[in-house]
Design an enzyme around this catalytic site. Structure first.
Site, mmCIF file in Angstrom:
data_model
loop_
_atom_site.group_PDB
_atom_site.id
_atom_site.type_symbol
_atom_site.label_atom_id
_atom_site.label_comp_id
_atom_site.label_asym_id
_atom_site.label_seq_id
_atom_site.Cartn_x
_atom_site.Cartn_y
_atom_site.Cartn_z
ATOM 1 N N LYS A 1 1.027 -1.364 -0.062
ATOM 2 C CA LYS A 1 0.171 0.092 -0.049
ATOM 3 C C LYS A 1 0.863 1.268 0.005
ATOM 4 C CE LYS A 1 -2.660 -0.413 3.744
ATOM 5 N NZ LYS A 1 -3.271 -0.208 4.852
ATOM 6 N N LYS B 1 -7.293 -5.251 -3.053
ATOM 7 C CA LYS B 1 -8.166 -4.801 -2.011
ATOM 8 C C LYS B 1 -8.756 -3.575 -2.109
ATOM 9 C CE LYS B 1 -6.390 -4.934 2.129
ATOM 10 N NZ LYS B 1 -5.408 -4.405 3.283
#
Length: 234
Positions: free
Chosen positions: A27, A85
């Site tokens: 991320k 995600k």
């Protein structure tokens, strides 16, 4: 329970892997709670983790833009992510959640049916103006997603446990499991929350700040990953 650690670069990925992370979740904290990183970073981490642990990649705290979301999902999946995600920050209704997830799931599964889609909501949804995470399991099931997750949208140090009590989280896990979904919990988790998480037994626990010494903008440290892993296994 599997420990998901969120590195933002190769050095952090190596530290997370050495510390015993079960999933590497690429991320970019500079772009938000579930900020998206670059394809080349995902690809490098996927090469590092190949044959060792699966790789997850966040695609952002998304507005209600199914087309944009589907392209981002395809990019993450094409770059080597095993889990894609999506944070449904701008989604207001279950119908919007289904439309977003249908687009994301189709983009990912047409590329590789074995890859998994994670639908993430937020425990602090009321202050973030987002959908209740309790509505996500039904939407995820309808769309063919694989995992439902709860995180925090606003990273100001307040954990998921400030917004959802242990009973609420147990209900979220039970609901997800009743629909044959995996369930993940995250959101500024601290060492004081680990006993409750051990009682709750989600499938996945997602962390970053706790393994960066308390500041998610700092770097992932191998010894802190190992400390969390050890605490969860006791």
């Amino acid at each position: 329970m599997r420990l998901l650690v969120s590195p933002m670069n190769m050095e952090e990925a190596q530290a997370a892997l050495a510390g015993g992370a079960d999933i590497l979740d690429v991320k970019n904290p500079k772009e938000g709670s579930l900020g998206a990183n670059f394809p080349w970073v995902i690809r490098s981490v996927a090469e590092l983790a190949a044959g060792r642990v699966p790789v997850s990649a966040t695609i952002g705290d998304l507005e209600f833009k199914p087309g944009t979301a589907s392209l981002a999902a395809l990019g993450a999946a094409s770059s080597g992510a095993d889990y894609v995600k999506a944070g449904l920050l701008g989604v207001k209704t279950q119908e919007q959640a289904e439309e977003m997830l249908n687009a994301i799931v189709r983009a990912v599964k047409e590329l590789d049916p074995g890859k998994k889609v994670v639908a993430s909501g937020y425990s602090d949804y009321s202050r973030a103006g987002s959908i209740s995470p309790m509505l996500l399991p039904a939407a995820a099931l309808q769309a063919g997603a694989d995992v439902v997750m709860m995180d925090t949208a606003i990273k100001d140090g307040r954990p998921t446990f400030d917004f959802m009590n242990e009973g609420d989280l147990a209900d979220f896990i039970k609901l997800g499991h009743s629909l044959d979904l995996e369930v993940a919990l995250a959101g500024s988790i601290g060492f004081s929350h680990l006993p409750a998480l051990t009682r709750l037994q989600p499938d996945i626990i997602g962390v970053r700040g706790i393994v960066c010494g308390g500041d998610r903008r700092s770097a992932v440290k191998e010894e802190l990953v190992a400390k969390v892993k050890s605490a969860l296994s006791r």
